[in-house]
Scaffold this motif. Structure first.
Motif, mmCIF file in Angstrom:
data_model
loop_
_atom_site.group_PDB
_atom_site.id
_atom_site.type_symbol
_atom_site.label_atom_id
_atom_site.label_comp_id
_atom_site.label_asym_id
_atom_site.label_seq_id
_atom_site.Cartn_x
_atom_site.Cartn_y
_atom_site.Cartn_z
ATOM 1 N N ASP A 284 0.870 -1.180 0.000
ATOM 2 C CA ASP A 284 0.000 0.000 0.000
ATOM 3 C C ASP A 284 0.905 1.228 0.000
ATOM 4 N N GLU A 285 1.115 1.818 -1.167
ATOM 5 C CA GLU A 285 2.062 2.920 -1.275
ATOM 6 C C GLU A 285 1.626 4.138 -0.474
ATOM 7 N N ALA A 286 0.322 4.401 -0.420
ATOM 8 C CA ALA A 286 -0.160 5.548 0.352
ATOM 9 C C ALA A 286 0.146 5.362 1.839
ATOM 10 N N ALA A 287 -0.065 4.144 2.351
ATOM 11 C CA ALA A 287 0.250 3.872 3.753
ATOM 12 C C ALA A 287 1.754 3.967 3.990
ATOM 13 N N TRP A 288 2.523 3.465 3.036
ATOM 14 C CA TRP A 288 3.988 3.545 3.148
ATOM 15 C C TRP A 288 4.444 5.005 3.222
#
Length: 479
Positions: A284-288
């Motif tokens: 999950d790039e947004a969470a990362w």
């Protein structure tokens, strides 16, 4: 699982391992808590005695576990612990487990909910400094080897089992390579298991296959012998702060490739198989980005975020300074400027060659009239285990068994550690076995370990020692 004699034996053995672990879980956790109460903070000189006390505690625990040889090894800094338990089988391979018993600094006022050196268990988690990094992950080997013996009826492990547990990892392992070189004959092994790493998540078991290396340098640039008037002299003499800016601008091209000539020489490229495996991870790039406290991604063109962090070399500006930094203006040509740069390296790169390449690149950039000095710190080499190595598959099989047949995926780590020194000096493949998850909060307040996952680490090692002999025999032609 089919109902065959082999599968029946395997099922019985898995159950025997779990029964043994459950019967000894409470005592194991009590012992771990006792070790965690020792504030073995290697970075703080006031705790040097505690680091020694931690080494002595571990030595006693390993002796009680059954290791035939247990020694506290001195270094020019803080002590390490070595242990050995011979298999007794003439053709048994030798496996060396690496971990560390020192921990990061911690204090209640840092934001801890409880005393960081008084372990606290709640909701299936143990909170304490070192619970995950790395005492918990070192200690699960003590119960794991006993479960292996109980389930197989053996009186000694199926491998010649060795441990080396250092006391300075959280301070950069300044004396570790010298220790390994001095004791290379005692540490010789067919494979190294590093239990100082983690998994992707609680429901996605993974095995790390490599870590990047690192080289870093400080650059001092000197122009005029003192700050001088920019009206009288500006535009007619070289400005070291301007040169610093040009050096930084020259680090990368428009595609974010590192622009130092020769920087990518020898780099082990990602295979299409590994790129596909990375893409399968539930990233999950947004969470990362939220974890990174950042607002956008940027990096080498042609690679995903995970590929950039795990498998590509980088050049970063860690610090830049020079000239007037106070309020208001001060129209000068400054006398000096400074840069701090670091380079994360991947398999196939040699830190010594990178240092030479950086020195040559810098010399070509600095104009006449600017003097400069460049100093490199001690490098850490990268390490990588090929995906098709039989011993790596053995680790994955053991972990899958512990996780009820779950598919075990592969990751790498973007950071660096002393594993490459073991690979380098001992000429043995390095395999990573860890059960920590990102929420464990390494180096942060309220570090914890998930107790059920800790027991999965115990289970994995209990299965691994019986699986590795055949795997390492298959790997002999690769050595």
């Amino acid at each position: 699982m089919s109902d065959t004699p082999d599968s029946a034996v395997q099922t019985a053995r898995v159950q025997a391992v779990r029964t043994y672990i459950e019967q000894h879980r409470a005592a194991f956790l009590d012992d771990l808590a006792a070790w965690l109460r020792i504030p073995s903070v290697s970075a703080q000189p006031d705790h040097a005695g505690d680091v020694r006390r931690s080494a002595e505690w571990l030595a006693a625990a390993l002796t009680a576990t059954g290791f035939e040889t247990v020694e506290v090894w001195e270094t020019d800094g803080l002590p390490a612990v070595f242990a050995e338990w011979p298999s007794g089988d003439a053709d048994a391979p030798t496996v060396l487990v690496y971990g560390h018993h020192d921990v990061q600094p911690a204090a209640r006022e840092d934001g801890w909910h409880t005393d960081p050196f008084e372990p606290h268990v709640t909701d299936g988690r143990m909170y304490a400094r070192g619970a995950a990094d790395d005492k918990g992950q070192v200690f699960f080997h003590t119960l794991g080897v006993r479960a292996h013996l109980a389930a197989t009826g053996r009186t000694a492990p199926a491998v010649n089992l060795k441990l080396i547990v250092e006391g300075e990892e959280e301070s950069g392992s300044p004396h570790f390579r010298a220790l390994v070189e001095a004791h290379a004959d005692r540490l010789a092994a067919d494979a190294v298991i590093v239990s100082d790493t983690g998994m992707w998540s609680e429901d996605t078991p993974t095995v790390c296959t490599g870590m990047r290396g690192v080289a870093d340098c400080e650059i001092e640039l000197y122009g005029p012998d003192q700050d001088i008037h920019s009206g009288s002299f500006g535009g007619a003499v070289p400005n070291p702060a301007t040169v610093a800016g040009r050096i930084v601008a020259a680090l990368h091209d428009e595609d974010e490739h590192v622009a130092i000539p020769g920087f990518y020489d020898g780099v082990t490229e990602l295979s299409e198989t590994e790129r596909a495996l990375v893409a399968e991870l539930p990233f999950d790039e947004a969470a990362w980005l939220r974890t990174a406290k950042s607002h956008g991604t940027l990096g080498e063109a042609g690679y995903s975020t995970l590929e950039r962090v795990w498998a590509r070399p980088t050049a970063e500006v860690n610090g830049i300074g020079g000239g007037y930094q106070g309020p208001g203006g001060k129209t000068i040509v400054p006398a000096s400027a400074q840069l701090k740069l670091s380079f994360r390296l991947v398999a196939g790169q040699d830190p010594e060659k990178i240092e030479l390449a950086v020195r040559d690149w810098l010399g070509a950039l600095v104009p006449a009239g600017i003097r400069y000095e460049i100093a490199f710190g001690a490098p850490t080499r990268p390490c990588l285990t090929p995906l098709d190595h039989p011993a790596l598959r053995s680790v994955a099989r053991a972990m899958s068994t512990a996780f009820d047949g779950a598919t075990v995926r592969y990751t790498r780590e973007g950071g660096s550690g002393p594993a490459a020194d073991l690979q380098d000096v001992l000429d043995a493949p390095v395999l990573f076995l860890g059960i920590s998850v990102p929420s464990d909060g390494w180096h942060a307040p309220n570090e914890k370990v998930e107790l059920d996952l800790l027991m999965k680490g115990v289970e994995t090692t209990a299965h691994l020692w019986g699986d590795l002999p055949a795997a390492l025999a298959a790997a002999v032609p690769q050595r």
